[in-house]
Write a protein that holds these residues in place. Structure first.
Motif, PDB file in Angstrom:
ATOM      1  N   THR A  56      45.237  18.970  73.684  1.00 56.39           N
ATOM      2  CA  THR A  56      45.319  17.508  73.690  1.00 56.39           C
ATOM      3  C   THR A  56      46.745  16.980  73.620  1.00 56.39           C
ATOM      4  N   VAL A  57      47.708  17.864  73.709  1.00 61.86           N
ATOM      5  CA  VAL A  57      49.121  17.449  73.639  1.00 61.86           C
ATOM      6  C   VAL A  57      49.481  16.467  74.751  1.00 61.86           C
ATOM      7  N   ALA A  58      48.979  16.689  75.945  1.00 67.03           N
ATOM      8  CA  ALA A  58      49.333  15.829  77.086  1.00 67.03           C
ATOM      9  C   ALA A  58      48.878  14.386  76.898  1.00 67.03           C
ATOM     10  N   ALA A  59      47.933  14.139  76.014  1.00 65.89           N
ATOM     11  CA  ALA A  59      47.405  12.789  75.810  1.00 65.89           C
ATOM     12  C   ALA A  59      48.169  11.985  74.756  1.00 65.89           C
ATOM     13  N   ILE A  60      49.234  12.540  74.199  1.00 65.95           N
ATOM     14  CA  ILE A  60      50.016  11.825  73.186  1.00 65.95           C
ATOM     15  C   ILE A  60      50.702  10.632  73.841  1.00 65.95           C
ATOM     16  N   PRO A  61      50.570   9.436  73.246  1.00 65.94           N
ATOM     17  CA  PRO A  61      51.209   8.253  73.818  1.00 65.94           C
ATOM     18  C   PRO A  61      52.737   8.355  73.828  1.00 65.94           C
ATOM     19  N   ALA A  62      53.332   7.736  74.817  1.00 69.60           N
ATOM     20  CA  ALA A  62      54.795   7.783  74.982  1.00 69.60           C
ATOM     21  C   ALA A  62      55.523   7.225  73.759  1.00 69.60           C
ATOM     22  N   SER A  63      54.973   6.193  73.133  1.00 71.75           N
ATOM     23  CA  SER A  63      55.632   5.604  71.961  1.00 71.75           C
ATOM     24  C   SER A  63      55.718   6.594  70.801  1.00 71.75           C
ATOM     25  N   LEU A  64      54.705   7.421  70.652  1.00 66.26           N
ATOM     26  CA  LEU A  64      54.698   8.424  69.592  1.00 66.26           C
ATOM     27  C   LEU A  64      55.674   9.555  69.909  1.00 66.26           C
ATOM     28  N   ILE A  65      55.790   9.894  71.176  1.00 61.69           N
ATOM     29  CA  ILE A  65      56.767  10.899  71.589  1.00 61.69           C
ATOM     30  C   ILE A  65      58.177  10.396  71.316  1.00 61.69           C
ATOM     31  N   GLU A  66      58.428   9.144  71.628  1.00 61.03           N
ATOM     32  CA  GLU A  66      59.740   8.550  71.358  1.00 61.03           C
ATOM     33  C   GLU A  66      60.047   8.546  69.864  1.00 61.03           C
TER      34      GLU A  66
END
Length: 129
Positions: A56-66
């Motif tokens: 499920t890593v690919a589904a992490i929202p961009a804001s959380l990655i930032e």
């Protein structure tokens, strides 16, 4: 800069691998090719947790990655690694994260109560006088 998605995928995959490789050894730590030990129910459940997190890593929202990238920049490689290791090690069968997004959200939140994020960000960007 860190590739958060790749880092998490590798961490979860490595954790799953460690569970799998534990079945290759006898309890005394010796390999015995004649003995095939099956997984216990708890090992199966633990393995499923890490596989689901990895998948499920690919589904992490961009804001959380930032946000994770900002933590990396604030803590530096060593501090980030120590915090991440501590958070992966506490994953258990009782209350595991539902998916990788929940894991990363919990990781970020775990840094805030102790003031660690503020202290690290303050050290990285001291106030201008």
């Amino acid at each position: 800069m860190i590739d958060v998605l790749k880092d998490l995928r590798e961490r979860f995959d490595f954790s799953a691998y460690m569970i799998l490789s534990a079945c290759e050894y006898e309890r005394d730590g010796m390999i015995d090719e004649r003995t095939i030990r099956d997984f216990t129910d708890s090992e199966r459940a633990y393995l499923a947790i890490f596989e689901k997190l990895r998948d499920t890593v690919a589904a992490i929202p961009a804001s959380l990655i930032e946000a994770a990238e900002a933590r990396y920049a604030a803590f530096g490689p060593v501090g980030y690694e120590e915090a991440m290791i501590a958070n992966v090690q506490v994953i258990g069968c009782q209350t595991p994260p539902h998916d990788a997004t929940e894991f990363l959200t919990t990781f970020d939140a775990s840094l805030r109560p102790a003031g660690l994020v503020f202290a690290a960000e303050h050290a990285a960007h001291p106030p201008q006088r």
